[in-house]
Every structure is written in structure tokens, then in C-alpha cells.
Design an enzyme around this catalytic site. Sequence first.
Site, PDB file in Angstrom:
ATOM      1  N   SER A  64       1.427  -0.677   0.280  1.00  0.00           N
ATOM      2  CA  SER A  64       0.602  -0.056  -0.070  1.00  0.00           C
ATOM      3  C   SER A  64       0.755   1.717  -0.339  1.00  0.00           C
ATOM      4  O   SER A  64       1.908   1.297   0.504  1.00  0.00           O
ATOM      5  CB  SER A  64      -1.202  -0.005   1.375  1.00  0.00           C
ATOM      6  OG  SER A  64      -1.389  -1.075   1.040  1.00  0.00           O
TER       7      SER A  64
HETATM    8  N1  SAH Z   1       0.942  -5.179   4.634  1.00  0.00           N
HETATM    9  C1  SAH Z   1       1.367  -5.541   3.136  1.00  0.00           C
HETATM   10  C2  SAH Z   1       0.273  -5.635   2.348  1.00  0.00           C
HETATM   11  C3  SAH Z   1       0.197  -6.880   1.213  1.00  0.00           C
HETATM   12  S1  SAH Z   1      -1.406  -6.648   0.286  1.00  0.00           S
HETATM   13  C4  SAH Z   1       2.415  -5.130   3.531  1.00  0.00           C
HETATM   14  O1  SAH Z   1       3.360  -4.143   3.976  1.00  0.00           O
HETATM   15  O2  SAH Z   1       3.488  -5.337   2.264  1.00  0.00           O
HETATM   16  C5  SAH Z   1      -1.982  -7.822   1.618  1.00  0.00           C
HETATM   17  C6  SAH Z   1      -1.576  -9.613   1.433  1.00  0.00           C
HETATM   18  O3  SAH Z   1      -2.916  -9.343   2.949  1.00  0.00           O
HETATM   19  C7  SAH Z   1      -1.232  -9.770   0.396  1.00  0.00           C
HETATM   20  O4  SAH Z   1      -0.555 -10.143   0.483  1.00  0.00           O
HETATM   21  C8  SAH Z   1      -2.902 -11.751   1.085  1.00  0.00           C
HETATM   22  O5  SAH Z   1      -2.203 -12.779   0.455  1.00  0.00           O
HETATM   23  C9  SAH Z   1      -2.813 -11.231   1.861  1.00  0.00           C
HETATM   24  N2  SAH Z   1      -4.527 -11.505   2.032  1.00  0.00           N
HETATM   25  C10 SAH Z   1      -5.358 -11.743   1.645  1.00  0.00           C
HETATM   26  N3  SAH Z   1      -6.112 -12.119   2.628  1.00  0.00           N
HETATM   27  C11 SAH Z   1      -5.112 -12.338   3.279  1.00  0.00           C
HETATM   28  C12 SAH Z   1      -6.164 -13.786   4.755  1.00  0.00           C
HETATM   29  N4  SAH Z   1      -7.453 -14.408   4.555  1.00  0.00           N
HETATM   30  N5  SAH Z   1      -5.300 -14.039   6.264  1.00  0.00           N
HETATM   31  C13 SAH Z   1      -3.640 -13.447   5.458  1.00  0.00           C
HETATM   32  N6  SAH Z   1      -3.567 -13.015   4.501  1.00  0.00           N
HETATM   33  C14 SAH Z   1      -4.430 -12.670   3.752  1.00  0.00           C
END
Ligand code: SAH
Length: 216
Positions: A64
Amino acid sequence: MAVIRDANSEARHRLCQKLESQGNDSRVVEAFWKVARHHFIEPALAFRAYEDVTLPIGYQQTLSRPSVVAHQLTQLLKDRDRLRFVLEIGTGSGYQTALLTHLCTRVYSVERIEGLYKIASHRLAGMGQRNFRLRLGDGFEGWSGVGRYDGIVAAASPGHIPEAWLEQLSPQGVLVMPLDLGNSQRMIRVDNHADGAKTTDLATANFVPCLSGVQP
Ligand code: SAH
């Protein structure tokens, strides 16, 4: 702020000034200064690491925008001296996990995509901080057995507030998450109180969907 000398420190300083001018919590801005965002993305994209933009992290997922992450973390810390245990849903690159290690006693972070979980584990192990645990799993279930969390922060957007998150939130805990309303998303804050939870609508949001199950 301490001066960190590396090729990106000037760009990082400008980003921190921007986050400060947006009214973010000074502890959050300090964490952005401490954590090198360029270590959490592909080297080919490192030159964009300190721009206020969303960046791809593989597996069709994104890191993000810094201003969005800073807003979420500021909301998490609002009116609180210190957060003890924090649960993060969606480890992704591990960048926000790294920020959280500077903002709370211990971070528990769940990721559903095995490839991202492995990369983030490797990266975070190379950092100085040790106050975090990562798990490959379905974040809809939270992470039980730790105790109740002072804070829960989601980086992926579900269509409802998962029951497990509310169950695992401490009686004074705070949950910050992007809620999917079908054709739009809203960032919301849920404050737990003795007499029930209070939900505040914060802003528009644009996150990847929160999906069930683990992806090998
Ligand atoms: N905070 C992260 C943002 C990653 S984007 C960063 O700093 O890079 C959001 C992430 O949520 C993705 O990697 C996706 O695979 C994960 N995600 C989506 N649904 C999920 C779930 N039910 N449990 C765990 N992770 C999930």
C-alpha cells in the site's frame, strides 16, 4: 530524527516530512524513518520506494501507499500510549510488520500466500527486530492462543468484520480495516468498549480482497 546515511535517506526524509504534514502520529513517522522500504520490494523498483505510491510485490498483491499505511497505523495508536500485542492480517512484503515492530511490544502477522510468507520471513529475519511472529494461514481465523490483541490491522479487505477478529480483540482494543461494501471500500475503526463496539467510518479505501484459505 537520527540521520541514517544510505542512498535513499534523502528520499526517505522527504516522505517522512510529507507523512508528518498529513498529521500522522509522530511515533508512526519515526517508524517510517527507521524502516527501509526499499528492502521490501524488488530491486528493480527500489528507486520508487519512497514515492507515495502503491507498488507490486508479486502474486498479484501490492504494497500500500505509505500515506495509507501511515493513516492506518495512526488510527491504531490514536489515544493510546503503547500497544502491547498487535495482529496484522496480510503480511505481504513484511514492510508494515517491520513498522509495527517499532510501535508495539509484539506483532503477530498472518499471510495466506506461501510464497509471500517465505519471502517476508527471510527479509524480516535479516532485520534487527525480534518482536514478531509470522504464520502461513487464513487471516479470517485471526491467530488464536496468543491472548487478546490491543490492536488488529488488516491490509486486505473482507466484506464483513470477521467474527474471530472481534473475539480476539481485547476489551479496550482497536481494529482498523478496509471494509468491502461491494462496489466501494471504506476504512473503518472499531473501538471495543465495555458496553459494546463503536465503529467509525474513516475514509475511502482501495485494498486487495481478503480471501479465504491458504494458497500454496
Ligand atoms: N501489509 C502488506 C500489504 C500486503 S497486501 C505489506 O506491507 O506489504 C495484502 C496481503 O493480504 C496480501 O499479501 C494477501 O495475500 C494477504 N491476504 C489476503 N487475504 C488474506 C487472508 N484471509 N489471510 C491472510 N492474508 C491475506
